[in-house]
Each structure stands twice: as structure tokens, then as C-alpha cells.
Design an enzyme around this catalytic site. Sequence first.
Site, PDB file in Angstrom:
ATOM      1  N   TYR B 181     -27.976  12.849 -25.660  1.00  0.00           N
ATOM      2  CA  TYR B 181     -27.596  11.632 -25.242  1.00  0.00           C
ATOM      3  C   TYR B 181     -28.505  10.390 -25.797  1.00  0.00           C
ATOM      4  CZ  TYR B 181     -28.571   8.159 -22.115  1.00  0.00           C
ATOM      5  OH  TYR B 181     -28.184   7.186 -20.791  1.00  0.00           O
ATOM      6  N   ARG B 228     -40.885   7.762 -17.991  1.00  0.00           N
ATOM      7  CA  ARG B 228     -41.744   6.579 -17.050  1.00  0.00           C
ATOM      8  C   ARG B 228     -40.768   6.460 -15.857  1.00  0.00           C
ATOM      9  NH1 ARG B 228     -41.544   1.448 -19.974  1.00  0.00           N
ATOM     10  NH2 ARG B 228     -39.403   1.734 -19.604  1.00  0.00           N
ATOM     11  N   ARG B 238     -28.959   8.547 -10.850  1.00  0.00           N
ATOM     12  CA  ARG B 238     -29.227   9.182 -11.960  1.00  0.00           C
ATOM     13  C   ARG B 238     -30.471  10.211 -12.626  1.00  0.00           C
ATOM     14  NH1 ARG B 238     -28.251   3.666 -15.836  1.00  0.00           N
ATOM     15  NH2 ARG B 238     -30.546   3.702 -14.812  1.00  0.00           N
ATOM     16  N   PHE B 298     -41.758  -5.815 -35.925  1.00  0.00           N
ATOM     17  CA  PHE B 298     -40.798  -4.801 -34.945  1.00  0.00           C
ATOM     18  C   PHE B 298     -40.273  -3.539 -34.768  1.00  0.00           C
ATOM     19  CE2 PHE B 298     -35.860  -4.001 -35.158  1.00  0.00           C
ATOM     20  CZ  PHE B 298     -35.506  -4.263 -33.464  1.00  0.00           C
TER      21      PHE B 298
END
Lengths: 372, 480
Positions: B181, B228, B238, B298
Site C-alpha cells: 500500500y 502519527r 480507516r 526538497f
Amino acid sequence: MSSTEAPAPSLGKVLITGGCGFLGSHIVSLVVKRHPQTQIHVLDLRTSNNRHSSPTVSYHDGDITDAAALSAILLKIKPDSVIHTASPHFNLGKELHYQVNVEGTKNMVKAAQDAGVKAFIYTSSASVIYDPDVELNNADETWPMVAGDRQPEYYTSTKVWAETAVLSANRTPATFLTCAIRPAGIIGEGDVQILPKMVTALRKKQTKFQVGDNNNLFDFTYVENIAHGHLLALQALIHTHKILPTIPLDSERVDGEAFFITNGQPTYFWDFARYVWHEAGDTLPLSSVWHLSADFAHVIGAVLEWVFWVMGKTPNLTRQQVKYSTMKKYYSIDKAKRRLGYSPLVDLDEGVRRGVRFILEREAEEQQKKGQ
Amino acid sequence: MVSPLSLLYYTVHPQELRSIIQWKVWHNPVHERNEREEPESLKRCFFFLDMTSRSFSAVIKELHPELLVPVCLFYLILRGLDTIEDDMTIPLEKKEPILRDFDNIIEKDGWTFNDNGPNEKDRQLLVEFNVVVEHFKKIKPAYQVIIKDITKRMGNGMADYCNNAEFNVNGVDTVADYELYCHYVAGLVGEGCTRLFVEAGLANPALLKRPELMESMGQFLQQVNIIRDIKEDLDDKRRFWPKEIWSKHVTNFEDLFKPENKQLALDCSSEMILTALTRADDCLYYLAGLKEQSVFNFCAIPQSMAVATLDVCFQNHDIFKKNVKITKGAACQLMVESTQNLRLVCDVFKKYVRSIHQKNNPHDPNFLKISIACGKVEQFIESIFPSQEKPKDLKSPATAEAAEKVKLEKQESRWDMIYMGLAVAITLLIITGSMLFVAWMAGARFDIAFTQAKSELGALFGSVQGGIEDVSDASGHSEL
């Protein structure tokens, strides 16, 4: 880890010295398991302990400090290879360390050369690069060995000299190949140094204190992984022997080389101890542990040493212990990974579990004996 | 804006306030967007970027001009995909074909989507999706290929999950499912970004040969978010924590949130944290392959935030009650430290990994494994930035004989020194003696010299008056 699956080909005739000792007996077991066709000869001072039941293993009583007798044994057995693990207990005297580690190893090398041995593996020690003034942060095999006056442990000096003698005998004659394995902090079933001491500390209720900031990483190694390292080195030497007189590339070479072997899982020193204690039944929460700074503990250690010296005893906390439990001591095993294809078979936590279970079983047996 | 509570917090934590000020005052973007030359529709894209992303928009807008627009569009496309997948008001038979065809949709001029539920927070992006399509078709074909490929694979992966009834009812089952996933929603993003960086010449092409590194970059961020957000996800019905892990600690997933199961819940959360933590060294390795500062920033900022988040979640039962966050001050400090070089980012990782290790509970089922995972990060950092030099080879004696020889030599040289000293002393003695003898033979009065010397010494240490008297007396006597 694939090497454990199918039985690998025979290693021929292997002589294992110290094969009734802690590490040696695990090497014997691993050879029997992995190379069942191999004929194993064990040479030890006394061969009554840790005997393997397999018919492929035979036992010979002998003293490696007796050069003539040793030569006779090797000429009779005519082994293809030798794994030389025999070494006296760390606590025994200087004289014996020298006799067995240095003289005994030289005798072994000489006898092996005379008997036409192809491959010779020496069990050295990771402490050969230990220097009291230097921390070992991810140290590798390019670090210099420390012996003689600068080396505080005479035992370690004798290991340095023995390793040097073995490695300098490599390719003399050209068909005699040698290498050295340097294990760090061996633990497991039958360990007499590390785990039993820690369990004893628990029994004496000494787990309430810890010294230093516990950010110092330390290497411990499960015994079967060390045995695995020895066998990989042996296979590599046998392979090199097959392609003689071709000399492998410098970056691939195993003969004449030393290798650190650890679990590749350095742990914070006190974490390791607390895990051992937990496995041995300790339930003390971390919040009730007293943390002593290293400097403070050093002073206390010094005072205790003096007080106990007057009484003629050794205290539970010494300066050396403070130093040992707050120093960084871990190694890089990249060389063994690259050249030997080494990776640990058993994770450290599983290794500790097995070692502690072994101790607890012994304790229970003792209790039962007392009870009867 | 500033609540009294946070005012109080920063009074007690001036260091964090300092970090905020430092970041706001001193941070200069590596590259700045040239807004004046942007067409209206591109400005709209950046508007959507600000709207949909809280954490990424700032770092994306500072990217190298070569990648600024492609990465922005890449983000918006994936956000669009996510908005469709997330929306439970869209029936499956309508949702699935869109997800599977999204890589073609992004090339359809004027494509928009108005069927999101009214509560979907990013629905406006899809309503005006034509601006994204317009600019996607303008970027370099090489970038288009990469973005299209990732979109296709992610869309299909999401469609598979939507189709999976088991997943929708029970959440993620095994750890392998969990990582799969995370691969679809984050690992693929890592791959896409890496290919864009390499294509633009801003990262080492060797990164593409180590796919596990870019995978870990995505996995680490995603897993930390999942850890978290455990409470928030529960409230949204979920479940992303895999059953394989939580079932070791509790029987029903909901039991994790019961106060009486506090210890079990903590043990479970540390196993989740351990799973994420084993990826941390890969992330540092990956960062070492980036060549350009804006690309480094980034990538590094989210990773530093993730490791810090992992630390606040570790052994923190609050994650089962509310959304746990790092403080604004800590975040600014992390941004300052993550926009310079790899060494500082390594320091950040080391700091938080040690903080995790110090909180590690010896009676946690994964205690030693967590300790080892922390050690692994430290060892990796040590291998790229050694904290000590290799000791000098002081040429220890290679054999016992040599050691003995060194010892003997040392002893010998000590005796040599003693002999030498003795010889010098004796020579001096003889010379002095014979000189004195010659002088005495020649009539030297040593008795006078001796008293004089004594009185001079007395003058030096005793009273001046007496000294002078003594001298005159002695000299008078000698005149007689």
C-alpha cells in the site's frame, strides 16, 4: 543465509583445535550440519566435554604446546585444513597465554606446513586493535594492531603475535594458505565470559545502576555466526587453493588476510545488558534505574578499589569496568561481507535468548540437584 | 493568531522561538519563482498547490527552475488521483475506470471532474483540472513520460485497493500488504521524483540502480504519517496499521484505544515505529546522491520532519488519543538544519535516533530490535562521516621476541643514561678536585673565601647592617 539450506559439499578432512571448547564445539556442529560428508578431527587438551555424537567426528587428546607430539598427530591425521580455535581462558596467567597462544600457534603452523595442510584458519580476536587511548568507532581491518607496552591486556598481545605468525606463514610453502578471523564479544550456549557474568549481576541485584550516557555502541556476536564466518573463510581458502598458482585480485583476496566477524548489529552497551536481564527475568522499569555519569562513577570506582584493596578484595565497581561500559567498541564487517559473502545467520536478539535460556536451564538443574 | 498558550510555551522554550525567527528572517530560497512571466493558468496551478499541500508547497516552489513546473504538476496530478480515490460518495463502478485511465486523462484537453462530494476539500482542483492538463502538455516530453508512467501504476494500484472488499472492511492485513500500500501511495512518488531529478541532471544517475533507496524515501514518510494519524484514521473509519502487527498485541483493533490497554498499545506502536525506522539509513544514503541544493532541500526537509515525528510518537500514548505533532519551533529548527548539507541532516537523524533509543523500554517485545535499528543508523552515519581518524600505526612489535627486544632496548637505554650521567659527574668531580688542589698548592686561602661567602650569603638573606660589618671585619683580619 542460503548456505544453510542444502548440504554443501565435503570439506575433506578438517582438524579443529579447541573443538571441545565454546566456539570450537559450535564450529564442529555447524560443519556436521552443513557439510555432513566432512571428516572432522577434534584436537583438545581434554576431549570429555561438548562431544558431538556424529560418527564423522573423532576426538584426539593432545597439547599444542608439545611440538613433537603435535607433529606426530598431524602427520597421522593428514588433514586438508585446520581451524585453530584453541586458546586459554582469559583469566589464566600470562605464562600460559604466551605458551598456548604464541608458542602453541607456531607449533600448529609448523606441524600443518609439514603435514601438507592446504588451508589454515586462525581464530584471533577483535580486540587486537584495542588501544586504551582510542575509541573503536566502526573500526575496520586497516586499523593498526596494538601489542607490547601499549597493550594493557597481555592476552591480547599474545593474540596479536599469534595472528601475525599465522598470516606471515601464508603461501610458505606456496600451497599453504592462511587467514585469521577476529570475532567480537562472543555469546551463546556455553559462553563462560559475557552472559553468565551479566546474569550473575542480575542475581546480585546490580541492575539498578547504569554508568555513562548509554550512547556507546558495542558489538556482540552470536557464536554460530562466528562459526559461519570460519566456514566461509575455509571455503574461500579451499577455492583459492584450487586455482593455484593464480593469486586472486587484492580486493577479493582471503589468504593472508584478517576479517572482523560480528553480528553486524552494534547495540548500545546498557541496552544489551538490560535485554539480557529482561530475558533472565528482570522486571525493573527503566524509570527506576539510577544513571551515574561516567566521571562520577570513575571516582567512586577509584575509592572503592582503594578501600577494597585495604581489605584485600575486589569491589563490584572498578575503574576498568566503568571504562569498559562507557567506551565505544564496534566494527565494520564490510570486508567479510564483500570477500567472504558473510552475513549473520542468527539475529542478536535470538542469540541472546538462546544463550540466556541455556544459563537458566543450568541454574534450574543445579537447583534440582540441591533439592534432592 | 498567537494564542496565549503558545506564547507561554515559547517563553519557556526560547530556543524554539529563536529557530522560528531565524528561519523567517534568514532563509533565502535557493531559487525563486518568477511570477511575473507566468501565464494566468499556471498561476492557477500554483494556487492549487498552495491550497492542497501544507507541507510540500513551500519546498516545491523553491525548486530549480528546470523542475519547478514539472514537480508542481506531478504533485497536482497525484493529488487529483487521490481526491477521487478518497471520495466515498463516488460509486466504485464510476471510480475504478477513472483511476485506471488517469494517465490518459491528464492528456485530454479541457478535462474536468465535477462529481466529487461537496465535503471533499480538494474538489475545486478537479473542477478546474483543465489548467493542469494544459500545462502538463507543455513540459518536456521526457518528464511527461515519467509522470504518465507513475500515474498509470498508482491509479491501477489504487483501483486494486478500492476493489478489495477485505481491505475496505478490515484494513491492511499483512506487513507485506502494508508495504505494498505504501509503495503505491508513496514509494512510486519516490521513484517518479528520482527519475525527474536524474533526467534534469540534478541527481546522481546511480540512484536509479538502487531502487530500494528511493522506495525507502517514500515508505519512510508514508509509514510515519500512518503511525502519527492512527487516531484520525480511526475516526475516519480507516485502518492502515497491519493486522499482522496489532494482532500480536491486542485481539481487536479498537482495543488499542482503550485506556486499560495502554502498555499493549505502546508495544504495538513501537513495533510500527521499528518497521519505519529500519528504512532511515536508506534515506540518508539516498540524500547523498543528490547534487543540487534545492533538490536536496526538497527531499531532506520531509525526511527530517519524519524522523522527528517518529521520535515524538515513540512511547507516547497520546497518539491514540489525538493528533501528535512536532512544535512549530522544532519544525523551523529542522528546516534550518535540513537546507544546508548532508552532514547536518545526519546530525538531525542522530539526535532523534538517540532520543528514541533513550526512551526505549527494556520490557518492550522489540526492545533490542529497536536498539539495533538505532545503532544501524548511527553506524551508517559513522561510515560516511567518520567521527575519528584512523589511529596512527605506532608499529607495535609484531612478535613476542620483538616485544622482548623493545623492552630490553628500553632497559638498556635507561642504563646507558645512568652510566653516562655517572661518567659526567665523576669527570666533573675529578677536574674540580684537581683544580682546587692546584689552587691550594699555590697558596689559595679557602678559609677566608669560605667565611666571606658565608657572610655574603648572610647579607643576602639577613640584615644588611650585619653583613657590611662582617665583611669589613673579615677584610681587616686579612690585612694583618
